[in-house]
Write a protein that holds these residues in place. Structure first.
Motif, PDB file in Angstrom:
ATOM      1  N   GLU A 151      -7.134 -28.559 -21.176  1.00  0.00           N
ATOM      2  CA  GLU A 151      -6.456 -28.486 -22.465  1.00  0.00           C
ATOM      3  C   GLU A 151      -6.830 -29.667 -23.358  1.00  0.00           C
ATOM      4  N   ALA A 152      -6.973 -30.830 -22.746  1.00  0.00           N
ATOM      5  CA  ALA A 152      -7.280 -32.028 -23.530  1.00  0.00           C
ATOM      6  C   ALA A 152      -8.626 -31.906 -24.245  1.00  0.00           C
ATOM      7  N   ILE A 153      -9.613 -31.302 -23.591  1.00  0.00           N
ATOM      8  CA  ILE A 153     -10.951 -31.182 -24.194  1.00  0.00           C
ATOM      9  C   ILE A 153     -10.897 -30.398 -25.497  1.00  0.00           C
ATOM     10  N   THR A 154     -10.053 -29.395 -25.561  1.00  0.00           N
ATOM     11  CA  THR A 154      -9.964 -28.569 -26.782  1.00  0.00           C
ATOM     12  C   THR A 154      -9.067 -29.198 -27.836  1.00  0.00           C
ATOM     13  N   GLU A 155      -8.266 -30.200 -27.450  1.00  0.00           N
ATOM     14  CA  GLU A 155      -7.297 -30.807 -28.376  1.00  0.00           C
ATOM     15  C   GLU A 155      -7.767 -32.130 -28.960  1.00  0.00           C
ATOM     16  N   LEU A 156      -8.864 -32.687 -28.448  1.00  0.00           N
ATOM     17  CA  LEU A 156      -9.298 -34.018 -28.867  1.00  0.00           C
ATOM     18  C   LEU A 156      -9.572 -34.080 -30.367  1.00  0.00           C
ATOM     19  N   ALA A 157      -9.117 -35.182 -30.975  1.00  0.00           N
ATOM     20  CA  ALA A 157      -9.382 -35.398 -32.398  1.00  0.00           C
ATOM     21  C   ALA A 157     -10.786 -35.974 -32.577  1.00  0.00           C
ATOM     22  N   THR A 158     -11.260 -35.987 -33.813  1.00  0.00           N
ATOM     23  CA  THR A 158     -12.557 -36.595 -34.098  1.00  0.00           C
ATOM     24  C   THR A 158     -12.510 -38.084 -33.742  1.00  0.00           C
ATOM     25  N   GLY A 159     -13.472 -38.537 -32.974  1.00  0.00           N
ATOM     26  CA  GLY A 159     -13.496 -39.933 -32.537  1.00  0.00           C
ATOM     27  C   GLY A 159     -12.742 -40.182 -31.251  1.00  0.00           C
ATOM     28  N   GLU A 160     -12.091 -39.151 -30.727  1.00  0.00           N
ATOM     29  CA  GLU A 160     -11.368 -39.262 -29.468  1.00  0.00           C
ATOM     30  C   GLU A 160     -12.208 -38.602 -28.376  1.00  0.00           C
ATOM     31  N   ALA A 161     -12.089 -39.099 -27.143  1.00  0.00           N
ATOM     32  CA  ALA A 161     -12.927 -38.560 -26.073  1.00  0.00           C
ATOM     33  C   ALA A 161     -12.252 -38.743 -24.723  1.00  0.00           C
ATOM     34  N   LEU A 162     -12.702 -37.935 -23.764  1.00  0.00           N
ATOM     35  CA  LEU A 162     -12.370 -38.156 -22.360  1.00  0.00           C
ATOM     36  C   LEU A 162     -13.489 -39.014 -21.779  1.00  0.00           C
ATOM     37  N   ILE A 163     -13.102 -40.131 -21.170  1.00  0.00           N
ATOM     38  CA  ILE A 163     -14.098 -41.110 -20.718  1.00  0.00           C
ATOM     39  C   ILE A 163     -13.892 -41.416 -19.240  1.00  0.00           C
ATOM     40  N   SER A 164     -14.995 -41.372 -18.508  1.00  0.00           N
ATOM     41  CA  SER A 164     -14.985 -41.778 -17.101  1.00  0.00           C
ATOM     42  C   SER A 164     -16.241 -42.594 -16.836  1.00  0.00           C
ATOM     43  N   MET A 165     -16.069 -43.848 -16.426  1.00  0.00           N
ATOM     44  CA  MET A 165     -17.183 -44.744 -16.156  1.00  0.00           C
ATOM     45  C   MET A 165     -17.192 -45.123 -14.677  1.00  0.00           C
ATOM     46  N   LEU A 166     -18.342 -45.520 -14.183  1.00  0.00           N
ATOM     47  CA  LEU A 166     -18.435 -46.004 -12.813  1.00  0.00           C
ATOM     48  C   LEU A 166     -17.830 -47.406 -12.731  1.00  0.00           C
ATOM     49  N   ASP A 167     -17.068 -47.646 -11.679  1.00  0.00           N
ATOM     50  CA  ASP A 167     -16.493 -48.984 -11.515  1.00  0.00           C
ATOM     51  C   ASP A 167     -17.503 -49.913 -10.849  1.00  0.00           C
ATOM     52  N   GLU A 168     -17.075 -51.111 -10.521  1.00  0.00           N
ATOM     53  CA  GLU A 168     -17.985 -52.121  -9.979  1.00  0.00           C
ATOM     54  C   GLU A 168     -18.639 -51.685  -8.678  1.00  0.00           C
ATOM     55  N   LYS A 169     -17.981 -50.780  -7.944  1.00  0.00           N
ATOM     56  CA  LYS A 169     -18.532 -50.303  -6.677  1.00  0.00           C
ATOM     57  C   LYS A 169     -19.259 -48.967  -6.813  1.00  0.00           C
ATOM     58  N   GLY A 170     -19.437 -48.529  -8.057  1.00  0.00           N
ATOM     59  CA  GLY A 170     -20.178 -47.299  -8.289  1.00  0.00           C
ATOM     60  C   GLY A 170     -19.364 -46.033  -8.138  1.00  0.00           C
ATOM     61  N   ARG A 171     -18.023 -46.160  -8.157  1.00  0.00           N
ATOM     62  CA  ARG A 171     -17.170 -44.980  -8.036  1.00  0.00           C
ATOM     63  C   ARG A 171     -16.727 -44.523  -9.421  1.00  0.00           C
ATOM     64  N   PRO A 172     -16.709 -43.191  -9.675  1.00  0.00           N
ATOM     65  CA  PRO A 172     -16.240 -42.724 -10.978  1.00  0.00           C
ATOM     66  C   PRO A 172     -14.754 -43.008 -11.161  1.00  0.00           C
ATOM     67  N   SER A 173     -14.412 -43.543 -12.315  1.00  0.00           N
ATOM     68  CA  SER A 173     -13.001 -43.844 -12.577  1.00  0.00           C
ATOM     69  C   SER A 173     -12.258 -42.563 -12.926  1.00  0.00           C
ATOM     70  N   VAL A 174     -10.946 -42.615 -12.814  1.00  0.00           N
ATOM     71  CA  VAL A 174     -10.110 -41.504 -13.270  1.00  0.00           C
ATOM     72  C   VAL A 174     -10.326 -41.337 -14.763  1.00  0.00           C
ATOM     73  N   VAL A 175     -10.445 -40.110 -15.217  1.00  0.00           N
ATOM     74  CA  VAL A 175     -10.746 -39.861 -16.622  1.00  0.00           C
ATOM     75  C   VAL A 175      -9.610 -40.365 -17.516  1.00  0.00           C
ATOM     76  N   GLU A 176      -9.988 -40.991 -18.612  1.00  0.00           N
ATOM     77  CA  GLU A 176      -9.021 -41.502 -19.584  1.00  0.00           C
ATOM     78  C   GLU A 176      -9.218 -40.781 -20.925  1.00  0.00           C
ATOM     79  N   ARG A 177      -8.087 -40.512 -21.577  1.00  0.00           N
ATOM     80  CA  ARG A 177      -8.148 -39.946 -22.926  1.00  0.00           C
ATOM     81  C   ARG A 177      -8.025 -41.106 -23.898  1.00  0.00           C
ATOM     82  N   ALA A 178      -9.109 -41.390 -24.641  1.00  0.00           N
ATOM     83  CA  ALA A 178      -9.149 -42.619 -25.428  1.00  0.00           C
ATOM     84  C   ALA A 178      -9.863 -42.390 -26.757  1.00  0.00           C
TER      85      ALA A 178
END
Length: 498
Positions: A352-379
């Motif tokens: 649902e979040a993917i279809t609701e995101l405003a312009t300039g808003e995104a779901l973001i998931s980055m690798l942490d220091e140990k190379g693990r994908p982080s929990v997705v953040e709406r930012a």
């Protein structure tokens, strides 16, 4: 924005960062048109540059050139800065180098036909499997004869040469049909009409010139001016593939670095994979998988993660997903597929979040220091520090001509290669043919003279063998013939006078 020795991308409840030592694990920036991908791309490019990492990106619309100019303050910007609680935000310009395959909006980018190779060249020319096989034969013959293939006139000369001598090469290299030769030449004409001849030649691009920093240790942002290039999707995508392959083959192994040596952003990434043969797809997947060990990060920009093959998508550890629209069942499937690529956050429904995101808003998931994908953040993604929009031609030309590389790349070099060698061979061959014709003609004249001389000598000998009576009779007959001839002439002339 480079902050706390990390790349600060966006903010939700907490700040969202990209770890520099994980930046070469590649990434994806996805989202529908108008959802903010370009701004995200600028923020990432600025951050890498400020971190001292050179960047390459393709500017399809012409609005990334403004990285060269500091942004300006506005009420909207003040609101965004306040939202992110940025205390030290400043507007900045970044060191930029403009490039252009056509040499119009940047320094010329060239490579040789040999460096491009038969596989990628066949893709540019839209050749089928049979014609691609002939192209491989042409390259092999050129190698065996020691002929350099630098530009398109070299390739044209080589194609024509192989076609003219097909029977000679068939036993050693395989069947070479005139139909395939003709198809290659026709497609070369189409490529030349689209400006492809500008790309092939020398001086060829030295990638070390992209991997530089300025006097303030900021990484140069190398912008490929692509509005015209993008009109030829096949040439655009093949150039990007060639560039990636060349880097992979020429850069040394680096292992895990604290930050990348260079980062590449490939806009409209889906074009790299459309209609690509399996052998090429396998090569792309291999390069993406292994190039990180060379210290290079690759980031694909496209509308949906499903635009990329699964084998490539699985290599992209850092992901930024802008809004997708789901008006049809097919679009809904793409949204679900995009959501499934994230490590889920229990605070919201990812689909649902993917279809609701405003312009300039995104779901973001980055690798942490140990190379693990982080929990997705709406930012919300940070604003860029450089100018929005594009720049005028005057500033662009000042930057191009002010570059230390201008004198190196501005003038094309045309050294002796296949075209000149084949032309010289044809000239020598034609001179030999002409000399042979002349020799044969002289021989015929000589033989004719000898024949006449023999006939004359034969008549002399025959005359010498006559008796006095025969000679007198022969002389009398000749005299009578002369008198009859004179009488006839006088009669004719007399008739004409009357």
């Amino acid at each position: 924005m480079f902050s706390d020795n990390k790349i600060w991308i966006g903010k939700s409840e907490n700040r969202v960062y990209l770890e520099p030592k994980m930046a070469n694990r590649h990434g994806l920036v996805a989202g529908a048109t108008g959802t903010g991908k370009t701004i995200t791309l600028k923020v990432l490019a600025e951050s890498f540059s400020e971190m001292g990492v050179p960047v390459f990106l393709a500017d399809v619309k012409g609005d990334l050139a403004s990285l060269a100019t500091a942004g300006t303050d506005s009420e909207n910007m003040q609101e965004r800065i306040k939202r992110f609680e940025i205390d030290n935000f400043s507007y900045k310009s970044f060191p930029v180098q403009f490039w252009d395959l056509f040499g119009e909006g940047g320094l010329p980018v060239r490579t040789t036909v040999s460096e491009m190779g038969p596989l990628l060249l066949s893709r540019i020319l839209n050749l089928n499997d049979t014609q691609t096989g002939i192209m491989n034969i042409i390259f092999r013959i050129a190698d065996d004869k020691g002929l350099l293939l630098l530009d398109l006139k070299d390739l044209r000369a080589m194609v024509q040469y192989v076609g003219d001598n097909a029977k000679e090469y068939t036993l050693d290299y395989g069947n070479i049909s005139s139909q395939s030769i003709g198809a290659i030449l026709r497609n070369m004409i189409a490529l030349e009409d689209q400006g492809g001849e500008y790309f092939f030649g020398e001086p060829e691009l030295d990638f070390n010139d992209w991997m530089k920093v300025d006097s303030q240790n900021k990484g140069y942002i190398n912008i490929l001016h692509s509005p015209r290039l993008f009109l030829n999707p096949s040439l655009y995508s093949t150039f990007l593939l060639w560039m990636l392959s060349e880097l992979f083959e020429n850069l040394p192994e680096e292992g895990d670095l604290e930050k990348p040596k260079m980062v590449f952003f490939f806009d409209e990434a889906h074009l790299l994979f459309e209609d690509a043969p399996k052998i090429l797809l396998d090569k792309i997947e291999q390069v993406v998988r292994l190039i990180r060990s060379k210290g290079v990060g690759v980031y694909f920009i496209t509308q949906s993660p499903t635009d990329l093959p699964d084998d490539v998508l699985s290599q992209l550890g850092n992901r930024i997903q802008h809004a997708l629209r789901a008006y049809t069942p097919a679009e809904r499937k793409k949204v679900i597929a995009a959501a499934e690529t994230f490590r889920q956050n229990q605070k919201f429904n990812t689909v649902e979040a993917i279809t609701e995101l405003a312009t300039g808003e995104a779901l973001i998931s980055m690798l942490d220091e140990k190379g693990r994908p982080s929990v997705v953040e709406r930012a919300f993604v940070l604003p860029p520090q450089s100018k929005f929009g594009t720049i005028d031609d005057l500033l662009r030309n000042q930057i191009i001509k002010g570059s230390k590389l201008y004198s190196k790349y501005s003038e094309e070099v045309d050294r002796k290669s296949a075209f000149e060698v084949i032309r010289e061979e044809k000239r020598i061959q034609q001179e030999y043919i002409d000399s042979e014709k002349e020799r044969i003609e002289k021989q015929k004249i000589r033989e004719q003279k000898e024949k006449e001389e023999k006939k004359y000598q034969k008549n002399i000998k025959k005359s010498n063998r006559m008796t006095p009576t025969e000679k007198a009779a022969n002389s009398a007959m000749s005299a009578i013939g002369r008198e009859i001839g004179k009488s006839l002439i006088r009669g004719i002339l007399g008739s004409l006078k009357r």
